[in-house]
Design an enzyme around this catalytic site. Structure first.
Site, PDB file in Angstrom:
ATOM      1  N   GLY A  11      85.681 -18.750 -20.701  1.00 53.93           N
ATOM      2  CA  GLY A  11      86.213 -17.606 -21.456  1.00 53.93           C
ATOM      3  C   GLY A  11      86.206 -17.817 -22.960  1.00 53.93           C
ATOM      4  O   GLY A  11      86.740 -17.001 -23.706  1.00 53.93           O
TER       5      GLY A  11
ATOM      6  N   GLY B  18      84.618 -11.347 -19.206  1.00 56.08           N
ATOM      7  CA  GLY B  18      84.969 -12.710 -18.822  1.00 56.08           C
ATOM      8  C   GLY B  18      85.218 -13.577 -20.036  1.00 56.08           C
ATOM      9  O   GLY B  18      85.744 -14.685 -19.934  1.00 56.08           O
ATOM     10  N   ARG B  19      84.801 -13.072 -21.197  1.00 55.81           N
ATOM     11  CA  ARG B  19      84.874 -13.904 -22.404  1.00 55.81           C
ATOM     12  C   ARG B  19      85.378 -13.064 -23.573  1.00 55.81           C
ATOM     13  O   ARG B  19      85.068 -13.331 -24.725  1.00 55.81           O
ATOM     14  CB  ARG B  19      83.463 -14.430 -22.703  1.00 55.81           C
TER      15      ARG B  19
ATOM     16  N   ASP C 134      76.739  -6.775 -27.768  1.00 60.34           N
ATOM     17  CA  ASP C 134      76.700  -8.003 -26.966  1.00 60.34           C
ATOM     18  C   ASP C 134      75.515  -8.894 -27.336  1.00 60.34           C
ATOM     19  O   ASP C 134      74.535  -8.993 -26.606  1.00 60.34           O
ATOM     20  CB  ASP C 134      76.660  -7.655 -25.464  1.00 60.34           C
TER      21      ASP C 134
ATOM     22  N   LYS D  96      87.027 -11.674 -28.893  1.00 59.92           N
ATOM     23  CA  LYS D  96      86.042 -12.483 -28.166  1.00 59.92           C
ATOM     24  C   LYS D  96      86.456 -13.953 -28.192  1.00 59.92           C
ATOM     25  O   LYS D  96      86.970 -14.457 -29.184  1.00 59.92           O
ATOM     26  CB  LYS D  96      84.671 -12.376 -28.840  1.00 59.92           C
TER      27      LYS D  96
ATOM     28  N   GLY E  76      82.289  -8.350 -15.679  1.00 61.96           N
ATOM     29  CA  GLY E  76      83.474  -7.792 -16.319  1.00 61.96           C
ATOM     30  C   GLY E  76      83.720  -8.586 -17.585  1.00 61.96           C
ATOM     31  O   GLY E  76      82.963  -9.508 -17.893  1.00 61.96           O
TER      32      GLY E  76
ATOM     33  N   ASP F 154      74.434  -4.421 -18.656  1.00 58.99           N
ATOM     34  CA  ASP F 154      75.847  -4.615 -19.025  1.00 58.99           C
ATOM     35  C   ASP F 154      75.980  -4.910 -20.523  1.00 58.99           C
ATOM     36  O   ASP F 154      77.093  -5.005 -21.031  1.00 58.99           O
ATOM     37  CB  ASP F 154      76.479  -5.747 -18.203  1.00 58.99           C
TER      38      ASP F 154
ATOM     39  N   ARG G  47      79.978   0.220 -21.244  1.00 58.76           N
ATOM     40  CA  ARG G  47      78.572  -0.158 -21.102  1.00 58.76           C
ATOM     41  C   ARG G  47      77.924   0.669 -20.002  1.00 58.76           C
ATOM     42  O   ARG G  47      78.633   1.259 -19.180  1.00 58.76           O
ATOM     43  CB  ARG G  47      78.504  -1.644 -20.683  1.00 58.76           C
TER      44      ARG G  47
HETATM   45  P1  AMP Z   1      76.670 -12.182 -21.386  1.00 59.37           P
HETATM   46  O1  AMP Z   1      75.439 -12.913 -20.954  1.00 59.37           O
HETATM   47  O2  AMP Z   1      77.382 -12.782 -22.552  1.00 59.37           O
HETATM   48  O3  AMP Z   1      76.430 -10.723 -21.567  1.00 59.37           O
HETATM   49  O4  AMP Z   1      77.709 -12.336 -20.175  1.00 59.37           O
HETATM   50  C1  AMP Z   1      77.452 -11.949 -18.845  1.00 59.37           C
HETATM   51  C2  AMP Z   1      78.719 -12.077 -18.034  1.00 59.37           C
HETATM   52  O5  AMP Z   1      79.185 -13.428 -18.004  1.00 59.37           O
HETATM   53  C3  AMP Z   1      79.894 -11.237 -18.539  1.00 59.37           C
HETATM   54  O6  AMP Z   1      80.639 -10.789 -17.450  1.00 59.37           O
HETATM   55  C4  AMP Z   1      80.650 -12.232 -19.390  1.00 59.37           C
HETATM   56  O7  AMP Z   1      81.978 -11.882 -19.549  1.00 59.37           O
HETATM   57  C5  AMP Z   1      80.486 -13.520 -18.588  1.00 59.37           C
HETATM   58  N1  AMP Z   1      80.543 -14.733 -19.428  1.00 59.37           N
HETATM   59  C6  AMP Z   1      79.605 -15.180 -20.301  1.00 59.37           C
HETATM   60  N2  AMP Z   1      80.008 -16.331 -20.884  1.00 59.37           N
HETATM   61  C7  AMP Z   1      81.218 -16.624 -20.366  1.00 59.37           C
HETATM   62  C8  AMP Z   1      82.163 -17.695 -20.562  1.00 59.37           C
HETATM   63  N3  AMP Z   1      81.938 -18.699 -21.410  1.00 59.37           N
HETATM   64  N4  AMP Z   1      83.305 -17.640 -19.855  1.00 59.37           N
HETATM   65  C9  AMP Z   1      83.553 -16.640 -19.003  1.00 59.37           C
HETATM   66  N5  AMP Z   1      82.721 -15.636 -18.750  1.00 59.37           N
HETATM   67  C10 AMP Z   1      81.556 -15.617 -19.432  1.00 59.37           C
HETATM   68 MG    MG Z   2      77.447  -9.236 -22.037  1.00 58.77          MG
END
Ligand code: AMP
Ligand code: MG
Length: 483
Positions: free
Chosen positions: A117, A84-85, A255, A104, A82, A245, A174
């Site tokens: 986050g 998360g960031r 992304d 972001k 979901g 995703d 997505r």
């Molecule tokens: P990504 O690899 O950036 O596509 O992220 C994959 C998942 O991890 C998604 O649900 C993001 O929201 C979460 N995520 C990545 N980096 C962070 C972070 N620093 N803090 C919180 N959630 C994260």
């Molecule tokens: Mg992502």
């Protein structure tokens, strides 16, 4: 004046969570993107835009939300994903369609798992500029409205400065959103999201009868994904983390992580050093695009019949091939590509790989190839027998071309081959300047990226090295997922 809505709120409550950003301390506004301000017809003043980007809630905005989705990461289903960031600030309706604004690096949400986050300056600068680079190469991409820098330390492989930015995209939905609804097994919810995508991204499908509408939706997403990836291949772009995703249903590049433009041509180049198996290598991107479409199609079985799936996946292959050959043919100066030339293009890439030739420079040199005196071309590619044979074969293909005319062919190559490529080495220099609090080079680069085929005089004069292949130590920098 444009107004920020939160249209996603019309969907069921379990599709998202209400969130509040965690404001960045002592933030400085690095840049505002005038192109995006114009596209969105924004009239907010700089102070408001700065506050919004730094994660302060202003009177101009509804409450942000974090979206729930799932997805396949490196081939494995992860139900626990979901925003998360990042968080959705809302959407804006313009004359050219609807755009989402997404903040972001704004702090934790219910989907952050163990993450903080936050976003770091390095990856934020990269995302800010790559959206511009791709857009002006005619590759659909999310872009950024604004970027802020905060001295707050964020822990990654080392401590880095924090950054926040507003990303703008046709949608933030997505493939993984649909995978999540398939997992829940609720047809009703699936229809709601599909209708929302049609209304916000593909309004032309709205008038279709219900029996066709959702089949056409899947087909359109699949075709747009195929076109997108064909364009990546032609411009030498490697995404790096093509998890489902990270795939937008609008067919926009989305992304970003450890992306890269190719330097020396390596067919199996892996830009993400966490990708030890090379799942997302340059050569694998078209197959992975199809793999992700299969995952999406599987999810769509919640509302459409199995009999539609194979013809739709076949659309991926035909659309990809057609788009790729048109673009790659033009890169070789061949404007109406013949079946025999398809194999020739593949063989050319193998030879380029074996000779470790810079992908972008190769086409510049090709555009200057003088058929009656190819010496300077050989000086670049090497005087080997393989290249001499290649050259003879190339000139034959060029002769067969319906518009055989070397000037026209050179011009065609030039329209497809950027002189200014946002290579990782260049990004690294810009990041180092930004880390020192000097944002000038970033702003200049944002402008220069508007004319990649005919670089601006200032760029040519003051940064000629930005137009050249990188020096040895800057070549093919591989980055990790951590951002
Ligand atoms: P990504 O690899 O950036 O596509 O992220 C994959 C998942 O991890 C998604 O649900 C993001 O929201 C979460 N995520 C990545 N980096 C962070 C972070 N620093 N803090 C919180 N959630 C994260
Ligand atoms: Mg992502």
């Amino acid at each position: 004046m444009s107004e920020l809505q939160q249209s996603y709120r019309h969907l069921p409550k379990h599709f998202y969570s209400d969130v509040l950003p965690e404001p960045a301390i002592d933030s400085r506004l690095i840049d505002l993107n005038p192109d995006i301000i114009e596209t969105l017809n924004l009239t907010w003043d700089e102070k408001t835009l700065h506050e919004m980007t730094a994660g302060k809630l202003t009177s101009k905005q509804p409450q942000p939300i974090a979206q729930k989705y799932t997805g396949h990461q490196f081939g494995y289903y992860n139900p626990d994903l979901g925003d998360g960031r990042g968080m959705l600030l809302g959407d804006i309706q313009t004359d050219t369609g609807r755009y989402d604004l997404h903040l972001k690096g704004a702090g934790q949400t219910p989907y952050s798992r163990r993450g903080d986050g936050r976003a770091v300056l390095r990856s934020s600068v990269r995302e800010y500029l790559i959206g511009e680079a791709l857009h002006y190469l005619d590759v659909p991409s999310s872009r950024c409205l604004s970027l802020c820098h905060s001295p707050e330390p964020v822990r990654r492989e080392r401590f880095e400065d924090r950054a926040t930015y507003i990303r703008v995209a046709k949608t933030h939905i997505r493939f993984g959103h649909f995978e999540w609804l398939a997992e829940l097994g609720s047809r009703q919810d699936f229809y709601k999201l599909a209708d929302f995508v049609i209304e916000s991204v593909y309004p032309q499908l709205q008038s279709l009868p219900a029996g066709d509408k959702y089949v056409e939706l899947l087909k359109t997403i699949v075709a747009n994904t195929a076109k997108l990836i064909a364009k990546w291949q032609a411009v030498g772009f490697c995404h790096g983390v093509m998890n489902s995703d990270n795939m937008s249903v609008a067919g926009e590049t989305f992304d970003f992580g450890p992306f890269a433009f190719l330097d020396d041509f390596q067919i199996h180049y892996i830009c993400n050093h966490s990708d030890t198996e090379g799942r997302y290598a340059y050569s694998q991107q078209p197959n992975i695009g199809l793999w992700n479409c299969q995952v999406l199609a599987q999810a769509f079985l919640t509302i459409i019949d199995q009999k539609h799936i194979q013809p739709i996946l076949d659309t991926y292959v035909t659309t990809y091939n057609q788009t790729y050959l048109n673009h790659m043919g033009a890169k070789f100066g061949l404007d109406q590509i013949q079946e025999t030339q398809r194999e020739f293009i593949g063989n050319s890439l193998i030879l380029m790989d074996q000779s470790q030739i810079d992908f972008h420079q190769f086409f510049h040199k090709l555009s200057r190839l003088n058929p009656s005196n190819p010496e300077s071309f050989y000086q670049f590619v090497g005087h080997s027998k393989a290249w001499r044979n290649w050259c003879a074969e190339y000139l034959e293909h060029a002769q067969e071309n319906p518009h055989a005319d070397s000037l026209k062919q050179s011009n065609l190559i030039r329209t497809q081959t950027a002189k200014f490529v946002l290579r990782n080495g260049i990004l690294q220099r810009i990041i180092e300047q930004c880390e020192k609090g000097d944002y000038e080079l970033l702003k200049q680069t944002r402008e220069w990226l508007k004319t990649p085929f005919e670089p601006a005089g200032e760029l040519v004069e003051h940064f000629p090295e930005f137009l050249q292949p990188p020096a040895g130590n800057e070549k093919a920098i591989a980055l990790s997922c951590s951002s």
